[in-house]
Design a protein around this motif. Sequence first.
Motif, PDB file in Angstrom:
ATOM      1  N   ARG A   1      48.773  53.078  32.455  1.00  0.00           N
ATOM      2  CA  ARG A   1      48.286  52.597  31.158  1.00  0.00           C
ATOM      3  C   ARG A   1      47.433  51.346  31.262  1.00  0.00           C
ATOM      4  N   ARG A   2      47.311  50.812  32.480  1.00  0.00           N
ATOM      5  CA  ARG A   2      46.526  49.595  32.655  1.00  0.00           C
ATOM      6  C   ARG A   2      45.154  49.923  33.264  1.00  0.00           C
ATOM      7  N   GLU A   3      44.197  49.037  33.030  1.00  0.00           N
ATOM      8  CA  GLU A   3      42.880  49.220  33.638  1.00  0.00           C
ATOM      9  C   GLU A   3      42.895  48.667  35.057  1.00  0.00           C
ATOM     10  N   HIS A   4      42.289  49.417  35.968  1.00  0.00           N
ATOM     11  CA  HIS A   4      42.260  48.980  37.365  1.00  0.00           C
ATOM     12  C   HIS A   4      40.854  49.069  37.918  1.00  0.00           C
ATOM     13  N   SER A   5      40.628  48.259  38.970  1.00  0.00           N
ATOM     14  CA  SER A   5      39.387  48.387  39.726  1.00  0.00           C
ATOM     15  C   SER A   5      39.759  48.598  41.185  1.00  0.00           C
ATOM     16  N   ILE A   6      39.121  49.584  41.794  1.00  0.00           N
ATOM     17  CA  ILE A   6      39.440  49.899  43.187  1.00  0.00           C
ATOM     18  C   ILE A   6      38.152  50.004  43.998  1.00  0.00           C
ATOM     19  N   SER A   7      38.104  49.270  45.116  1.00  0.00           N
ATOM     20  CA  SER A   7      36.998  49.444  46.051  1.00  0.00           C
ATOM     21  C   SER A   7      37.567  49.757  47.424  1.00  0.00           C
TER      22      SER A   7
ATOM     23  N   ILE B   1      35.996  51.264  38.340  1.00  0.00           N
ATOM     24  CA  ILE B   1      35.700  49.952  37.767  1.00  0.00           C
ATOM     25  C   ILE B   1      36.306  49.878  36.369  1.00  0.00           C
ATOM     26  N   GLY B   2      37.383  49.128  36.258  1.00  0.00           N
ATOM     27  CA  GLY B   2      38.024  48.887  34.965  1.00  0.00           C
ATOM     28  C   GLY B   2      38.391  50.144  34.208  1.00  0.00           C
ATOM     29  N   ARG B   3      39.011  51.093  34.892  1.00  0.00           N
ATOM     30  CA  ARG B   3      39.390  52.329  34.203  1.00  0.00           C
ATOM     31  C   ARG B   3      40.905  52.492  34.258  1.00  0.00           C
ATOM     32  N   LYS B   4      41.513  53.005  33.151  1.00  0.00           N
ATOM     33  CA  LYS B   4      42.958  53.236  33.111  1.00  0.00           C
ATOM     34  C   LYS B   4      43.342  54.418  33.995  1.00  0.00           C
TER      35      LYS B   4
END
Length: 837
Positions: free
Chosen positions: A200-206, A161-164
Amino acid sequence: MEATASSFIEIRGARTHNLKNIDLDIPRGKLTVLTGVSGSGKSSLAFDTLFAEGQRQYLQSLSSYTRQFVDQMERPNVDSIRGLQPSLCIDQHQGVSSPRSTVGTVTEVYDYLRLLMARVAMPACHACGAPIDRQPPSAIVAAVRQLPEGTRLTVLAPMVIGRKGGHADVFERIVKAGLIRAWVDDEIIELESPPVLSPRREHSISAVVDRLVVRVDNAERIEQAVMSALQLSDGLVSTHTAPAGNAGGEPLLQRLYSTRFACAACGTSLPEIEPRTFSFNSAYGACQTCEGFGSVGEEQKALCPACHGRRLRPESLAIRLHGYSIADIVQLPLNDCQRWLQGLAFDADTLPVAEPILKEILPRLQYLADVGLSYLTLDRSADSLSGGELQRVRLATSVGTGLIGVCYVLDEPSIGLHPRDTQRLIDILRSLQRKGNTVVVVEHDETMMRAADLLVDIGPGAGKQGGEIIASGPPKKVQKVAESLTGRYLLGRLGIANAASRTIESEGPALEVIGITKNNLVDVSVRLPLGRLVGITGVSGSGKSTLVHDTLVLAVEAHFSGRKIAKHWKRVTGLEHIDRLVEIDQSPIGRSPRSVPATYCGLWDDVRKIFAATRDAKQRGFKPARFSFNAGAGRCEGCAGQGRQKLEMSFLEDVDVPCPDCGGKRFNRATLSVHFKGKNIAQVLDLTIDEAAEFFENFDSLRRTLKSLQDVGLGYLSLGQRATTLSGGEAQRLKLAAELAKPATGRTLVVLDEPTTGLHVSDVVRLVDVLQGLVDRGNTVLVIEHHMELIRCCDWVIDMGPEGGMGGGRVLAVGPPTMIAKTDFPTGIALRNGLAP
Ligand code: ADP
Ligand code: ADP
Ligand code: ZN
C-alpha cells in the motif's frame, strides 16, 4: 496554363460588367497598378476577368473531376487571355477559415515554431518541474565517461519510481539479469533474500548495475554498465557519484539520464514530443478544457481557467526553449519575437537542427514587419484583425512561401496603412515581383502609383461612363495624358482645396473620456469637440480603433441603451450633447446575396408598390408582396429568388453559377410579365442608381434616397447588385447613404473607419462635401483616416502614436491640421510631404 513565348498577359476584348471591349497587355514579372474612379471597372478587370480566368484555366488543367464544373462556371466575358499564369488573389473579402486561426497559423510561422520546439526545446516534467535530460545512449555514455579520475561511480537502472505495490516481480527481473543489489527507497539491499515491501506504500527501486572507481582504462566497463541499465529500465539511467577519497561516505551527486520521455524524478510519463504536441488544433496538444480555443463560453467569452488562454495542455507548456514555452514565444510582439529568436545561442549539437528552421521563421517575421505589422503577436486571433491587417498578413505570407511564376492580384493593400509605411509595402510587392511573379494591384495611393512599372488608368467615369482605358504606361507617361484624372492628380493639378477649419473653442461642447486603459492605451484621456469634422490619425496599431470603436462608440452606445458594461475608462462627460450615434464601418451589409442596395436602403418597398399599382398587376391581382424576391409567389423557385445556385465541389471551394431556371433574373415568368414604363421588375433591379434616379424622377419617396446614394459616389452600382460582391468601402458608403437619407437630428455623432477606401482622389472630393454637409447641419463626424487629402479638410485632428503596439497608445498631438503639420510625428511629416494643391 497556356505556354507562350510572350512576356505579356494579353487580354483581348474584355467586356465583363461595364468594360468596353478593352485590350490590355500586362507585363509578366512586373508590378502593374490599376487605378481610376470608384466604379470605373478596375475590379471587373483585375478580379472578375484576369483572376477569374486564371482560376478557371487552372481548374480546367487540374483533373477531369474539376473539369466537369468548369463548363458550368461563368466564363468571364472576354475574347481571350493569352500568357496567363496561375493566379492568386489577396483581397479584404476573404474571411478567416477557422475561429482558431491566429497570426501564427495563417503565416505558417507557428508550424515552424512547433517543429523547433519538438526538435530542440528542453522537455520538463509538468508534474514536478524537473527538466528531463533526453539524450541518445552514446551521449549518456560520453557524459558519464567525462567524470574525473578517481570518482566513485554507481550506475543504477531505475525500475520503479514512486509506485505502490510489493514489486516482487521487479526484484525477480533484477536477479535474472545477474545483478545482486538494488537501491530500494534510499537503502541499498542485497537481493539474496528479496525484501518484502508494503503493497500500500509508494516505493522506488533501482537496480545497482555496477559500482566502480573511474579510471582511464575502464571506459569500456562504463559503457557496458550504462547500456545494461538502459536496457533493464527501458531507457533510464541514474548515476550516483562521490568524489575521490570520500571513502565510505554517501554519494554526493545524483544525475538522471533518459532516452525516453519519462520523468526520472517522479515517474510521470510524457507523450513523445512531436510537432503536434504544440498544436492547439490537435487532440495531442490542445488544452482539454477549452479544446484549444483559449476561451470558454458561448456568448460571454471567458479566459479558459485551465490554460489561461494559452490553448495547450500542461504537458506541452512545460517544454521550454531557453526558458520560454511556445505560449510565451507567441505572446511576444513580432519585433520582440524576432529579436529573441535571433539572440538564441545553440550548442554544436542543436545548431544544425535549429538553423534551417530559423531560416524559415526569421524572414517571415521580417516580411510581417515590412508590411507594418510588427506590433502584432503570433497568438493574436485572426478574426480580431481588421480587413487591411489580414490582407497584409496574407501578403507577407505569400512572400514567405516563395512561389514563382504566379500572378498575384491585390485589392488596395495600402488600406489601414499610414503613409509613413507605404514605401515598405512597395518594397514587399517588389520582392514578390523580383522573385519572378506578376503583381497586379488595384490602388489609389499616390506613392504606389508612382512606383508602378505600368500604370493603367480606367475611366473616365463610373459604371456605363467608365470601362475604358484612358491611359496606360509608365507613371511619367500617364502624367502627360490630359484626359486622365489620375495623370492630373500626379501632376499636382487635382486636389482638394484646403477647407478653412472651423474654429474650436476650448469651452465649446465636447465629448470627453478620461482615463482609458485598454490594449495599448494606458490611462489616456481625449477631448472630442462636437459639431466638427474630427480626424483620428496614427500608424497602424497605434490605437485608433481601440480609442474609437472600443471606447468612444461603446461609451455612447451604453449611454443610450442603458446597458451595463464593464468600463475600461474612468469618466465620460458631454454625453448630453449627443442624441444619436451612427457607426458606419466596412463590415458587409449582408452575408447573403438576398441583400442588395435597393433592399438595404429601403427603396425596394416603394418600387414594389409602384409595380403593384400598374394596370398589368391589378388585372392579375398581384399585390406588392408578389414583387419580392425574398419570399412569396413571385420569385423563382429554382433558386428561391437568389438568382444563383451553388455548385458544391468536394475538396475545392464552392462555385457560384447563375440559376438555370430564371437565368439569374430571380423572378418567375408570371411576375416578369408585369411592366412599368416598359421595364419588368428584373430589369428595374438591373438599373444602376444613376439610371434609377432618372427612371423614378417623379417619385418623391425614392428621390431622396437615390440622391444620397449618388452623393456618396455610388451612382454606378446597380439596385440589385448582390451584397456579397460589394467591397468594404462600397458597403461603408452604402450605409452612409442610408443614414443621410434619414432626417438628421443635428446632434448625431457619425463615426467612420477609413471612408476613403476604394476612392480615387476625385471621389474623395465628393466624400468631403458629404461629410462637410453633415457637420454644417450641426452633427459631429469622426473619421479614422490615413488619406492626407481628407485629413487636411478636418477641423480638428487627434494624432496617435508614435508607433504600433506597446510603442504607441499615446495621444501625440491635437489641433487643426495646420498645427499637426508642424509636428515631427509621422502624420505631421506626411501632411507636409503631401502635394499641396
Ligand atoms: P471599380 O473596381 O473600379 O470600383 P467595378 O469593377 O467594381 O469598379 O465596377 C464597375 C462596374 O461594374 C460598376 O458599374 C459596377 O456596378 C458593375 N459591377 C461590379 N460588380 C458587378 C457584379 N458582380 N454584377 C454586376 N455588375 C457589377
Ligand atoms: P489602430 O486602429 O491604430 O491600427 P488598434 O487600436 O487596432 O490600432 O490596436 C492598438 C493595439 O491594440 C495594437 O497593439 C493591437 O495589436 C492591439 N489590439 C487591438 N485589438 C486587439 C484585440 N482584439 N486583441 C488583442 N490586442 C488587440
Ligand atoms: Zn432562379
